[in-house]
Design a protein around this motif. Structure first.
Motif, PDB file in Angstrom:
ATOM      1  N   HIS A  20       0.839  -1.114   0.082  1.00 19.45           N
ATOM      2  CA  HIS A  20      -0.118  -0.170  -0.024  1.00 19.45           C
ATOM      3  C   HIS A  20       0.221   0.991  -0.094  1.00 19.45           C
ATOM      4  O   HIS A  20       0.139   2.548  -0.052  1.00 19.45           O
ATOM      5  N   CYS A 107      -7.907  -7.562   1.797  1.00 15.67           N
ATOM      6  CA  CYS A 107      -8.039  -6.111   1.661  1.00 15.67           C
ATOM      7  C   CYS A 107      -9.805  -6.096   1.531  1.00 15.67           C
ATOM      8  O   CYS A 107     -10.444  -4.882   1.919  1.00 15.67           O
ATOM      9  N   CYS A 112     -11.366  -1.860   0.684  1.00 10.40           N
ATOM     10  CA  CYS A 112      -9.425  -1.899   0.045  1.00 10.40           C
ATOM     11  C   CYS A 112      -9.305  -2.745  -1.641  1.00 10.40           C
ATOM     12  O   CYS A 112      -9.708  -3.860  -1.432  1.00 10.40           O
ATOM     13  N   CYS A 114      -7.442  -3.117  -4.119  1.00  9.33           N
ATOM     14  CA  CYS A 114      -5.561  -3.690  -4.454  1.00  9.33           C
ATOM     15  C   CYS A 114      -5.865  -5.178  -4.007  1.00  9.33           C
ATOM     16  O   CYS A 114      -4.391  -5.235  -5.473  1.00  9.33           O
ATOM     17  N   PHE A 116      -4.827  -7.379  -2.907  1.00 10.03           N
ATOM     18  CA  PHE A 116      -3.773  -7.968  -1.589  1.00 10.03           C
ATOM     19  C   PHE A 116      -3.923  -8.692  -0.191  1.00 10.03           C
ATOM     20  O   PHE A 116      -5.214  -8.369   0.620  1.00 10.03           O
TER      21      PHE A 116
HETATM   22 ZN   LIG Z   1      -5.161  -3.039  -0.558  1.00 13.86          ZN
END
Ligand SMILES: [Zn+2]
Length: 531
Positions: A20, A107, A112, A114, A116
């Motif tokens: 991040h 995430c 989020c 992303c 992850f």
């Molecule tokens: Zn993330």
């Protein structure tokens, strides 16, 4: 993959930072933020979880309530704090129970996108974000606040967090209710609020004079109410200033993680080759630093302010002004520090500086050898040195231990004499004089400026004489560094820079040295005295 011999959220946190956060400046700006050695150590330690932690615990789940990082310029303190503030804002900062097997941090569960994820090992502590994070980035000035605030902004703007956080000049919004605030001495409006994390930068400059001691205390109260935790970062502090950094470093608190790498004290910052060794030591694990460039900056600063150069680049705790001994004198003193044994029956003298509640009680000694050499040392009784800090004895010097030490010295060695500062100990000293003789137990009041000044000067001058050596007592070294030159009618004497910084070992050592100068060396065996 986590090393489960260490219970910590730190491995998850460090991976989260890489996914991040970004490198905030330089040629690799925008690349993923991969923690370097000391940064990973700090993360692993700051997020260590107690084996007894239970779900629902906040700060008490962690081994360390606070962390303090003292590192030289350009070591990467600001970016580390920025990445960590982002963890506290929207990463896995809160303990969320123990993994049994099959759990992961994803995430997507926290809004989020992303991608992850992190798979927990069985037995590993798990983490979740704070529901309403209130993070403060705190510094004395606007300028210093940039150390953390600039990398923080850069990290948000150039990575996946741009979708989660909204960056302003003075604060960052986290979701609908969370925020990261910038707090300085001139912008304190949010000080005193309950907060979940605080990053306190350059705490070596947080002193009573700058009004920042109360800022630190106020923030800690705000953290305590929320179960939050704090991190201090700073260059090495000036030990004469009684800063927040110094108070934290010297506090006995066990739940504070302290990172403060020190090169061996014998290396001189004034010597080019040894300075290089110091820099190599304190910049270990900082791959982006070019030691030639650091050397150039250090040299330039040394011309103006050598102690500051030594603090900034050597990571050493050296005082700037009015030190009784400058660093050259300290270096000369260290050079004759050659520890050796003092056998029983050796002829000795000693100095005694007594106290009761606050200052230390100290006995320092000199062995007088037959060849005329003189060796300064701290006697040891049952492997404990003969100095006593009242704070370590329930607030009062243990008089029975001091009594035992005096008896031990007279029983073990051939004591020629001892010089005693009589303040607060007059009745004991009278009793010792009655027992061991008035020619051996001699009152030597240290408040008398003229003789004290002369004794101090003798100690200083004799540091460069070949026949003097000593045991390089670390505590004496620290008291020598504390000592401040004070001009009185009658001469220059020494004082302590603050109430917390003691100089009692220097007083005891000075009395011992004075005694050694006042008695003749022992006779060589077999020598006949002609009368
Ligand atoms: Zn993330």
């Amino acid at each position: 993959m986590a090393a489960l011999d260490l219970l910590t959220l730190g491995f998850l946190v460090s991976d989260w930072k890489t996914a991040h956060c970004t490198i905030p400046d330089g040629f690799r700006m925008g690349d993923p933020f991969v923690e370097t050695d000391w940064q990973l150590d700090a993360t692993v330690q700051h997020y260590r979880v107690k084996p007894t932690a239970t779900l629902g615990q906040l700060a008490p789940a962690f081994v360390h309530r606070r962390s303090q990082i003292i590192l030289p310029q350009k070591a990467g303190k600001g970016p580390w704090s920025a990445s960590d503030a982002l963890v506290q804002a929207c990463g896995p900062a809160v303990f969320a129970g123990w993994a049994v097997g099959g759990e992961s941090y994803d995430c997507r569960d926290y809004g989020c996108g992303c991608g992850f994820t992190y798979d927990y090992e069985p037995g590993e502590p798990m983490g979740v974000p704070w529901p309403t994070p209130l993070v403060q980035i705190t510094a004395f000035s606007e300028d210093q606040a940039r150390n953390i605030w600039s990398p923080l902004q850069s990290m948000i703007k150039s990575g996946p967090l741009a979708d989660l956080l909204r960056v302003g000049e003075e604060f960052v919004r986290v979701g609908d209710t969370g925020r990261i605030d910038k707090v300085t001495s001139s912008a304190k409006s949010r000080l005193g609020q309950p907060i979940t994390a605080a990053y306190q930068d350059e705490v070596g400059l947080w002193t009573k004079q700058t009004g920042m001691i109360s800022v630190a205390e106020t923030q800690r109260r705000g953290l305590a109410g929320m179960g939050g935790r704090a991190v201090e970062t700073t260059n090495a502090y000036d030990p004469s200033e009684d800063s927040v950094a110094q108070r934290t470093a010297e506090s006995k608190a066990q739940d504070v993680y302290r990172l403060n790498p020190q090169a061996p004290a014998a290396l001189s910052f004034g010597d080019k080759r040894e300075r290089r060794q110091i820099l190599r030591h304190v910049y270990a694990g900082v791959p982006w630093v070019d030691l030639d460039a650091i050397e150039a900056e250090a040299l330039e600063l040394m011309e103006k302010d050598r102690p500051q150069a030594e603090r900034f680049f050597g990571n050493r705790l050296v005082a700037t002004a009015d030190a009784w001994w400058d660093e050259d004198q300290i270096t000369a003193w260290l050079a004759i520090g050659i520890p050796q044994d003092v056998p029983a029956k050796t002829r000795i003298v000693f100095g005694f500086d007594g106290s009761q509640y606050d200052d230390w009680t100290v006995i320092r000694a000199r062995a007088l050898f037959e060849d005329g050499s003189v060796y300064g040392f701290t006697p040891r009784l049952a492997d404990k040195p003969t100095y006593w800090n009242p704070a370590e004895h329930g607030g009062e010097v243990p008089r029975h231990e001091v009594q035992a030490a005096i008896e031990y010295l007279f029983d073990t060695f051939d004591v020629a004499r001892g010089y005693f500062d009589p303040e607060l100990w007059q009745s004991e000293i009278d009793a010792w004089a009655a027992r061991y003789g008035e020619t051996r137990v001699i009152a030597w009041p240290t408040y008398r400026a003229r003789p004290m000044s002369a004794a101090l000067e003798r100690l200083k001058v004799d540091t460069s004489q070949a026949r003097y050596t000593h045991d390089a007592d670390e505590m004496l070294l620290s008291h020598l560094r504390n000592a401040r030159a004070t001009r009185r009618p009658g001469g220059v004497v020494i004082g302590k820079p603050t109430q917390h910084q003691k100089i009692d070992l220097v007083i005891g050592d000075t009395l011992a040295h004075e005694a050694s100068a006042d008695v003749p060396p022992p006779r060589k065996r077999g020598m006949v005295i002609m009368r």
